[in-house]
Design a protein around this motif. Structure first.
Motif, PDB file in Angstrom:
ATOM      1  N   ILE A 198      14.128  -3.069  10.199  1.00 11.55           N
ATOM      2  CA  ILE A 198      12.753  -3.521   9.979  1.00 11.55           C
ATOM      3  C   ILE A 198      11.976  -2.449   9.227  1.00 11.55           C
ATOM      4  O   ILE A 198      11.894  -1.308   9.677  1.00 11.55           O
ATOM      5  CB  ILE A 198      12.049  -3.844  11.308  1.00 11.55           C
ATOM      6  CG1 ILE A 198      12.869  -4.848  12.131  1.00 11.55           C
ATOM      7  CG2 ILE A 198      10.643  -4.397  11.039  1.00 11.55           C
ATOM      8  CD1 ILE A 198      12.279  -5.165  13.493  1.00 11.55           C
ATOM      9  N   ASP A 199      11.425  -2.828   8.095  1.00 12.02           N
ATOM     10  CA  ASP A 199      10.582  -1.925   7.315  1.00 12.02           C
ATOM     11  C   ASP A 199       9.172  -1.973   7.888  1.00 12.02           C
ATOM     12  O   ASP A 199       8.440  -2.943   7.689  1.00 12.02           O
ATOM     13  CB  ASP A 199      10.592  -2.349   5.841  1.00 12.02           C
ATOM     14  CG  ASP A 199       9.724  -1.447   4.983  1.00 12.02           C
ATOM     15  OD1 ASP A 199       9.505  -0.277   5.365  1.00 12.02           O
ATOM     16  OD2 ASP A 199       9.260  -1.906   3.916  1.00 12.02           O
ATOM     17  N   VAL A 200       8.795  -0.920   8.604  1.00  9.96           N
ATOM     18  CA  VAL A 200       7.489  -0.870   9.271  1.00  9.96           C
ATOM     19  C   VAL A 200       6.546  -0.048   8.383  1.00  9.96           C
ATOM     20  O   VAL A 200       6.364   1.153   8.576  1.00  9.96           O
ATOM     21  CB  VAL A 200       7.608  -0.253  10.678  1.00  9.96           C
ATOM     22  CG1 VAL A 200       6.259  -0.303  11.395  1.00  9.96           C
ATOM     23  CG2 VAL A 200       8.666  -0.981  11.499  1.00  9.96           C
ATOM     24  N   ASP A 217       3.326  -1.540  21.111  1.00  7.83           N
ATOM     25  CA  ASP A 217       4.560  -0.773  20.957  1.00  7.83           C
ATOM     26  C   ASP A 217       5.711  -1.719  20.604  1.00  7.83           C
ATOM     27  O   ASP A 217       6.240  -2.433  21.459  1.00  7.83           O
ATOM     28  CB  ASP A 217       4.845  -0.034  22.271  1.00  7.83           C
ATOM     29  CG  ASP A 217       6.017   0.921  22.173  1.00  7.83           C
ATOM     30  OD1 ASP A 217       6.902   0.699  21.327  1.00  7.83           O
ATOM     31  OD2 ASP A 217       6.060   1.892  22.958  1.00  7.83           O
ATOM     32  N   TRP A 218       6.131  -1.703  19.332  1.00  8.55           N
ATOM     33  CA  TRP A 218       7.189  -2.619  18.900  1.00  8.55           C
ATOM     34  C   TRP A 218       8.497  -2.355  19.639  1.00  8.55           C
ATOM     35  O   TRP A 218       9.211  -3.293  20.014  1.00  8.55           O
ATOM     36  CB  TRP A 218       7.442  -2.480  17.399  1.00  8.55           C
ATOM     37  CG  TRP A 218       6.364  -2.919  16.456  1.00  8.55           C
ATOM     38  CD1 TRP A 218       5.877  -2.207  15.399  1.00  8.55           C
ATOM     39  CD2 TRP A 218       5.647  -4.162  16.427  1.00  8.55           C
ATOM     40  NE1 TRP A 218       4.911  -2.911  14.729  1.00  8.55           N
ATOM     41  CE2 TRP A 218       4.754  -4.123  15.341  1.00  8.55           C
ATOM     42  CE3 TRP A 218       5.677  -5.298  17.225  1.00  8.55           C
ATOM     43  CZ2 TRP A 218       3.901  -5.176  15.023  1.00  8.55           C
ATOM     44  CZ3 TRP A 218       4.828  -6.353  16.925  1.00  8.55           C
ATOM     45  CH2 TRP A 218       3.955  -6.285  15.849  1.00  8.55           C
ATOM     46  N   VAL A 219       8.834  -1.081  19.835  1.00  8.45           N
ATOM     47  CA  VAL A 219      10.103  -0.751  20.492  1.00  8.45           C
ATOM     48  C   VAL A 219      10.132  -1.304  21.908  1.00  8.45           C
ATOM     49  O   VAL A 219      11.110  -1.945  22.334  1.00  8.45           O
ATOM     50  CB  VAL A 219      10.340   0.770  20.484  1.00  8.45           C
ATOM     51  CG1 VAL A 219      11.561   1.128  21.336  1.00  8.45           C
ATOM     52  CG2 VAL A 219      10.542   1.274  19.054  1.00  8.45           C
ATOM     53  N   GLU A 231      13.127   3.560  17.003  1.00  6.84           N
ATOM     54  CA  GLU A 231      12.312   3.751  15.801  1.00  6.84           C
ATOM     55  C   GLU A 231      12.635   5.103  15.193  1.00  6.84           C
ATOM     56  O   GLU A 231      12.776   6.097  15.910  1.00  6.84           O
ATOM     57  CB  GLU A 231      10.829   3.665  16.141  1.00  6.84           C
ATOM     58  CG  GLU A 231       9.909   3.817  14.927  1.00  6.84           C
ATOM     59  CD  GLU A 231       8.443   3.694  15.320  1.00  6.84           C
ATOM     60  OE1 GLU A 231       7.712   4.704  15.207  1.00  6.84           O
ATOM     61  OE2 GLU A 231       8.039   2.592  15.726  1.00  6.84           O
ATOM     62  N   VAL A 232      12.744   5.156  13.856  1.00  7.28           N
ATOM     63  CA  VAL A 232      13.018   6.402  13.157  1.00  7.28           C
ATOM     64  C   VAL A 232      12.129   6.491  11.918  1.00  7.28           C
ATOM     65  O   VAL A 232      11.496   5.510  11.516  1.00  7.28           O
ATOM     66  CB  VAL A 232      14.502   6.515  12.732  1.00  7.28           C
ATOM     67  CG1 VAL A 232      15.415   6.499  13.940  1.00  7.28           C
ATOM     68  CG2 VAL A 232      14.885   5.409  11.751  1.00  7.28           C
ATOM     69  N   ASP A 233      12.110   7.667  11.322  1.00  8.13           N
ATOM     70  CA  ASP A 233      11.440   7.876  10.043  1.00  8.13           C
ATOM     71  C   ASP A 233      12.254   7.181   8.962  1.00  8.13           C
ATOM     72  O   ASP A 233      13.409   7.545   8.717  1.00  8.13           O
ATOM     73  CB  ASP A 233      11.337   9.386   9.775  1.00  8.13           C
ATOM     74  CG  ASP A 233      10.602   9.711   8.480  1.00  8.13           C
ATOM     75  OD1 ASP A 233      10.515   8.844   7.591  1.00  8.13           O
ATOM     76  OD2 ASP A 233      10.140  10.865   8.340  1.00  8.13           O
ATOM     77  N   GLY A 234      11.684   6.194   8.322  1.00 10.67           N
ATOM     78  CA  GLY A 234      12.399   5.405   7.331  1.00 10.67           C
ATOM     79  C   GLY A 234      12.599   6.087   6.000  1.00 10.67           C
ATOM     80  O   GLY A 234      13.101   5.452   5.058  1.00 10.67           O
ATOM     81  N   HIS A 235      12.219   7.361   5.898  1.00  6.61           N
ATOM     82  CA  HIS A 235      12.498   8.137   4.696  1.00  6.61           C
ATOM     83  C   HIS A 235      13.406   9.328   4.998  1.00  6.61           C
ATOM     84  O   HIS A 235      13.692  10.122   4.103  1.00  6.61           O
ATOM     85  CB  HIS A 235      11.186   8.618   4.061  1.00  6.61           C
ATOM     86  CG  HIS A 235      10.230   7.500   3.750  1.00  6.61           C
ATOM     87  ND1 HIS A 235      10.517   6.496   2.845  1.00  6.61           N
ATOM     88  CD2 HIS A 235       9.005   7.213   4.247  1.00  6.61           C
ATOM     89  CE1 HIS A 235       9.509   5.649   2.792  1.00  6.61           C
ATOM     90  NE2 HIS A 235       8.577   6.056   3.632  1.00  6.61           N
ATOM     91  N   THR A 255      16.701  -1.390  14.425  1.00  4.46           N
ATOM     92  CA  THR A 255      16.179  -0.098  14.000  1.00  4.46           C
ATOM     93  C   THR A 255      14.892  -0.327  13.235  1.00  4.46           C
ATOM     94  O   THR A 255      14.887  -0.986  12.186  1.00  4.46           O
ATOM     95  CB  THR A 255      17.183   0.649  13.110  1.00  4.46           C
ATOM     96  OG1 THR A 255      18.419   0.793  13.802  1.00  4.46           O
ATOM     97  CG2 THR A 255      16.646   2.031  12.755  1.00  4.46           C
ATOM     98  N   LEU A 256      13.798   0.174  13.780  1.00  2.65           N
ATOM     99  CA  LEU A 256      12.511   0.102  13.106  1.00  2.65           C
ATOM    100  C   LEU A 256      12.359   1.341  12.232  1.00  2.65           C
ATOM    101  O   LEU A 256      12.443   2.467  12.727  1.00  2.65           O
ATOM    102  CB  LEU A 256      11.362   0.024  14.103  1.00  2.65           C
ATOM    103  CG  LEU A 256      11.336  -1.239  14.974  1.00  2.65           C
ATOM    104  CD1 LEU A 256      11.702  -0.896  16.412  1.00  2.65           C
ATOM    105  CD2 LEU A 256       9.974  -1.905  14.920  1.00  2.65           C
TER     106      LEU A 256
END
Length: 305
Positions: A198-200, A217-219, A231-235, A255-256
């Motif tokens: 998921i691109d948050v 809280d999405w998680v 959830e992680v840093d998407g970059h 994985t958010l």
């Protein structure tokens, strides 16, 4: 893997930026936020065979049906749909330009294919449909891709096929009831061969998610609906690699990716947030200003439109 994943991500941003400047508008912020996750999926994570589709996409063949033997889907750009290979469903159809750029950077589509973008009679749609490169289903107005992918995953699991089903979502789809119904049913049926990315990027067409329909809280919410969610840093490619390697025995894995809709283009786009869903230019001077600013950050010579 012959190119670095970061090089592919940078190429996605450059290609979408250049297209946006040439055509006086585009889904630029989605390239900023999704470049690393799509690059990582195509370059390292997905188990796909070689593309079986033409390098330059074919024209739109008409809607599928019993009297149209020429209809096709864009799934061929992900290779053959054999049991050992993964399937990749892209749900946010407005990410189409970013997906095409990713296919080009990953060597699955010719750069010339973008010359057909949004033209009458072309399959290279602005809003991806089942015949568009990289798409194999039409996902409705929004949020229907997960439901269709889960059905494929359930069938594959029951058949014992080793290939995994991957689904790409935007965070705006978490505002849709069908998404939550699907997660609840995947947990009930113990569908475990699904990985959802998921691109948050915290924005949608009406503005910032926090002002439109953010639900906390999405998680925690995803876990409450039976998913294995983190959830992680998407970059951060290293963190993303670790997260995407997770598997669960009895539930889908989610994985958010917490991302920025102006990543790599901060100087020019940050001041526009949250009105970044589709970048339009109000004047020629604004267009030139954006071109100069972003080109300097991306290292692009001669940025003038």
């Amino acid at each position: 893997m012959t190119r670095s994943t970061q090089a592919i991500a940078d190429g996605i941003r450059r290609r979408v930026f250049e297209h946006t400047i040439r055509h006086n508008g585009g889904y630029l912020s989605q390239a900023c936020s999704a470049a690393e996750s799509l690059a990582l999926l195509y370059n390292e994570v997905l188990r796909l065979g070689p593309s079986t589709a033409p390098a330059i996409p074919r024209p739109f063949p008409g809607v599928p049906g019993p009297h149209n033997p020429d209809s096709f889907t864009g799934a061929g750009y992900h290779g053959p749909q054999s049991p050992e290979y993964d399937r990749f469903f892209i749900s946010p159809a407005h990410y189409a330009l970013v997906v095409y750029a990713a296919l080009i950077e990953a060597g699955r589509m010719a750069p010339e294919g973008l010359e057909h973008f949004n033209r009458d009679g072309s399959s290279v749609e602005m809003i991806g449909a089942e015949h568009s490169p990289g798409f194999e289903v039409t996902t409705g107005s929004l949020a229907q891709g997960l439901s269709m992918a889960s059905g494929v995953a359930w069938a594959r699991q029951r058949r014992g096929e080793p290939g995994r089903v991957w689904v790409y979502l935007s965070d705006g789809e978490l505002q849709e009831g069908q998404t939550w119904e699907c997660f609840a049913n995947m947990a009930f049926h113990r569908i475990s061969n699904v990985s959802v990315v998921i691109d948050v990027n915290a924005q949608q067409c009406d503005g910032a998610m926090s002002t439109v329909g953010y639900m906390g809280d999405w998680v925690a919410r995803l876990r409450a609906f039976g998913a294995d969610a983190v959830e992680v840093d998407g970059h951060d490619l290293a963190a993303m690699r670790t997260a995407l390697s997770r598997r669960a025995e009895d539930r889908p894995v989610v994985t958010l990716m917490r991302t920025s809709p102006y990543q790599g283009m901060d100087d020019a786009l940050k001041k526009r947030f949250p009105r970044l869903h589709y970048v339009r230019f109000q004047s020629s001077e604004e267009r030139r200003e954006l071109a100069r600013s972003v080109a300097a950050q991306l290292g692009i010579p001669n940025p003038e439109p």
